[in-house]
Design a protein around this motif. Sequence first.
Motif: not given
Length: 155
Positions: A49-52, A36-39, A94-96, A143-148
Amino acid sequence: MLRFKILASVIPLLAAAVFARAEIGSVSHPCIGVGETSVELTSLFWTAGVHVAFTDDPARATVRVQVTDDSDAADFALVDDGLGSEPETCQANPATRLVSIAAQPVDGGEVIYLSSEGPADYRIYVRSKSVSLREAAALIVGARGSHRQLQAASL
């Protein structure tokens, strides 16, 4: 003199607004849908929200991503040069999750070692004219933040 001070303070704000609007309204950034999330990659560092970051030293890496030539062996395959696409996959919601690629590692951010040899946390297969290997690696790590373990992702 007061008019000059006001003008001098307003011009940088207007320039920043025009730049931000042009950046936000420009061509779409690489994006994948995971459940349900898009990255989505963003070049606006402060909105992410995520920095690589990337490294050439495997000892400094927190995540290892292997590039493979076999799509069946990959954990994530990105092929976007086909006939069909899924335009609804990456609509902003909102889930992006926004991901930025930093020049240097950010505190708490992932540091990616991208190579064609293992061992690896993720294996990716990329055949694209518009998405680079680094961008695909940043998306999958973001994308791995909420899905290992990523079950399903689509472009």
